[in-house]
Structures are given as structure tokens and as C-alpha cells.
Design a protein around this motif. Structure first.
Motif, PDB file in Angstrom:
ATOM      1  N   GLU A 267       0.830  -1.205   0.000  1.00 34.33           N
ATOM      2  CA  GLU A 267       0.000   0.000   0.000  1.00 34.33           C
ATOM      3  C   GLU A 267       0.864   1.255   0.000  1.00 34.33           C
ATOM      4  N   ASN A 268       1.972   1.220   0.710  1.00 33.01           N
ATOM      5  CA  ASN A 268       2.898   2.357   0.704  1.00 33.01           C
ATOM      6  C   ASN A 268       3.517   2.549  -0.672  1.00 33.01           C
ATOM      7  N   LYS A 269       3.802   1.442  -1.358  1.00 35.36           N
ATOM      8  CA  LYS A 269       4.390   1.525  -2.699  1.00 35.36           C
ATOM      9  C   LYS A 269       3.400   2.092  -3.714  1.00 35.36           C
ATOM     10  N   LYS A 271       0.960   4.307  -3.149  1.00 38.64           N
ATOM     11  CA  LYS A 271       0.393   5.619  -2.809  1.00 38.64           C
ATOM     12  C   LYS A 271       0.603   6.647  -3.924  1.00 38.64           C
ATOM     13  N   LYS A 272       1.720   6.523  -4.647  1.00 39.18           N
ATOM     14  CA  LYS A 272       2.033   7.505  -5.686  1.00 39.18           C
ATOM     15  C   LYS A 272       1.415   7.131  -7.037  1.00 39.18           C
ATOM     16  N   GLU A 273       0.826   5.936  -7.123  1.00 40.20           N
ATOM     17  CA  GLU A 273       0.237   5.476  -8.379  1.00 40.20           C
ATOM     18  C   GLU A 273      -1.219   5.930  -8.462  1.00 40.20           C
ATOM     19  N   THR A 274      -1.609   6.474  -9.610  1.00 41.37           N
ATOM     20  CA  THR A 274      -2.974   6.994  -9.766  1.00 41.37           C
ATOM     21  C   THR A 274      -3.828   6.143 -10.704  1.00 41.37           C
TER      22      THR A 274
END
Length: 332
Positions: A267-269, A271-274
Motif C-alpha cells: 500500500e505504501n508503494k 500511494k504515488k500510483e494513480t
């Protein structure tokens, strides 16, 4: 045409084998030989629906803390394993002859996480051999049927005997491959499937380990430690494309890949993916080793080290992993 003919024969041994990439060399108007990559998932252990596999990994306290704190496990190259004949013995056993230089490269580029089959009981010999003589920790992981979707990472039982059913199948496949190659000269390079098969072979003196292995293949540049394969990151989105290195207890330089074991890490990985499709795709293909249980050997019970380890585990595991991990003492 040669590749099609090869696949027809290979499916007698691996019914789901198929080509995922092919680079052909031409002589005249027709391709004469090729560099072929197969779907190496055909080597994987078949986990049944609603019947997840459990494996147990014995280690020392420092490594245990590193796993929990980082939420990662390490897959080490074959130079860090206790059998100096890794890969080489496997190739010889299945009937594939090769050069020593190539074997040394294979040891550098195959990365392994070792565990043992777990059926609800820990093993005294494994504590002695890998659990810091009983002063270490054992971690029980669960793997479900979604494993078949794990790209670029393979799980299988290690074969110790030529009487194993899987060994006979592999040996017959290698015989077919050798005879086909001798006659048709199809392959420019040995398909990566073959050394991968050898990574699940060991001498029967190690049979008490009842080992399961996670194996990833990564060909990398020895100077910048980055992968040479342009598709490595696309099929292994959660294995770093830059290796780590360390010096082991024997003073040998070893390399390792890292693989996440928690939902929190992914989930942290993401976070930047839209892009929602990319997010869902990565979640589906994420290799989940679910930590189910941590076991402590009785040598630690009532000691200062054991008390500190319990305090650490009760405090850190819920925040780093989840609240469902059981902590218990060994049966011994």
C-alpha cells in the motif's frame, strides 16, 4: 516452425509450457535458431484452492528482527548457500552437461529463500542447524493458490532422490531437450527454464530439511548491480531492480534481492500510483507470504534475551505486520 515442434514435444512433460518471448536468427528467408524464453511457472508447486501451503523458516534473532522491521525477506544468491555444489549438482542430476564458467554465473544470478515444509510441528534438527542452535526464531508463512499469479518468482519442493516422480519427469524432459537440440540446433542460448529446474535439486544428504524454495532469476551488471534484463522490473514489480550486497559469516561477498511480506508494504508503494488498473494489477500479482506464526525455542524461555525478544515481538509485530500473528513456544 522449430519452436512449434519443440513445444509439441515439451508439452508431454509440462502441459502448460508456452513461449513468452522469442528472438530469431535468420539465414536466408527462414529463421534457423532462436533465443527463447518460456513461461517458467510450469516448474511451480501446485497449491490447491482452500488448502494453503505453510512453510517454516528458521533463523537467528538479528535476522528475525530485520525481517519484521523491514517487512522484507531476502533471497540470496547461491554463493551464500551451505551446499557448494548448488546448481552444478542439479544440472548433473537431471542430465544436462555444461561448462564450469556458466555454472558460476548461474550461481550469481539465481536467488533463493529457503524454508521447510510445515505441518503444525517444528523440527529439532532444523533448530540446531538453522535456528542458532535453539537460540533463534522460526517463522511460519502461509501461501495460497494466488501464488500461480506470481510473476518471475517460483516456489517448489526440493527433490533429493532420483526416485521422486517429479525428478523422473524432469529427467525425461531434459533428455527430450538434448535430443531435439542436437538434431535441430534451435536454441542460441540455453532456455532459463533448465537452470531453474536444477535449482530445485539437492543431494540426499540434505533430505532432513524437507525444503521448499522461493527462487528468482536476475542477471545483473557486476559494477552497478542493476539488472541487465529490461523486463525484470515489469515481471517483478516488488523485487528491487538494484541488488544489495553484504559479507557473510564466512567472509564471502554475497548478493540478495528483497521481497515484501506485508499488505502495508504494498500500500505504501502504491500511494504515488494513480492509474486504478495498474494498482489492481499490481495487487493481484503481488507475492504474498503471509506471516502466521512466530515460534521461540525453549532455550530462550525465562532468559533476559527471551524476555526482550517477547517484548519486541508483542510491541512491533502488530504495527509492522498485523494483529493476527501468533506467538508461541516450540514443542521441544
Amino acid at each position: 516452425e522449430k519452436v512449434k515442434l519443440y513445444l509439441e514435444g515439451a508439452r508431454n512433460y509440462f502441459k502448460d509450457i508456452k513461449v513468452i518471448s522469442q528472438f530469431s536468427m535468420y539465414s536466408g528467408d527462414s529463421p534457423q535458431n532462436a533465443e527463447v524464453t518460456f513461461n517458467n511457472k510450469v516448474v511451480d508447486y501446485q497449491i490447491q484452492k482452500n488448502n494453503p501451503l505453510q512453510i517454516i523458516h528458521y533463523t537467528n534473532i538479528q535476522s528475525y528482527c530485520n525481517i519484521i522491521n523491514s517487512q522484507l525477506i531476502r533471497l540470496y544468491d547461491c554463493n551464500n548457500l551451505n551446499d557448494s555444489k548448488e546448481i552444478e549438482l542439479g544440472l548433473n542430476r537431471i542430465g544436462f552437461q555444461t561448462e564450469e564458467k556458466w555454472v558460476e554465473d548461474l550461481k550469481k544470478f539465481h536467488f533463493i529463500f529457503s524454508a521447510s515444509e510445515y505441518n503444525g510441528k517444528d523440527d529439532f534438527n532444523m533448530w540446531r542447524l538453522y535456528g542458532d542452535n535453539g537460540f533463534g526464531v522460526a517463522l511460519v508463512f502461509e501461501i495460497d493458490e494466488n501464488f500461480k499469479k506470481w510473476n518471475g518468482i517460483h516456489l517448489s519442493k526440493v527433490s533429493y532422490s532420483e526416485k521422486d516422480i517429479n525428478f523422473q519427469l524432469i529427467q525425461d524432459f531434459i533428455k527430450f531437450h538434448n535430443e531435439f537440440q542436437e538434431k535441430n540446433k534451435l536454441f542460441i542460448k540455453v532456455p532459463s527454464l533448465i537452470p531453474l529446474l536444477s535449482a530445485f535439486q539437492k543431494n540426499d544428504i540434505w533430505s532432513i530439511e524437507k525444503e521448499f524454495r522461493l527462487v528468482a532469476t536476475c542477471v545483473y551488471d557486476k559494477y552497478d548491480l542493476k539488472t541487465k534484463s529490461p523486463i525484470f522490473e515489469s515481471i517483478n514489480p516488488f523485487l528491487k531492480n538494484t541488488l544489495n550486497q553484504s559479507v557473510n559469516n564466512a567472509g564471502k561477498l554475497v548478493s540478495y534481492l528483497e521481497m515484501p511480506i506485508t499488505e502495508k508494504y504494498i500500500e505504501n508503494k502504491l500511494k504515488k500510483e494513480t492509474d486504478e488498473d495498474i494498482i489492481n494489477n499490481l495487487r493481484e500479482f503481488y507475492p504474498r507470504l503471509k506471516l502466521k506464526k512466530v515460534i521461540f525455542f525453549f532455550f530462550l524461555k525465562g532468559t533476559k534475551k527471551g524476555d526482550s525478544l517477547l517484548e519486541y515481538s508483542y510491541n512491533i509485530i502488530p504495527s509492522k505486520i498485523n494483529n493476527n500473528v501468533k506467538l508461541e513456544n516450540s514443542q521441544f
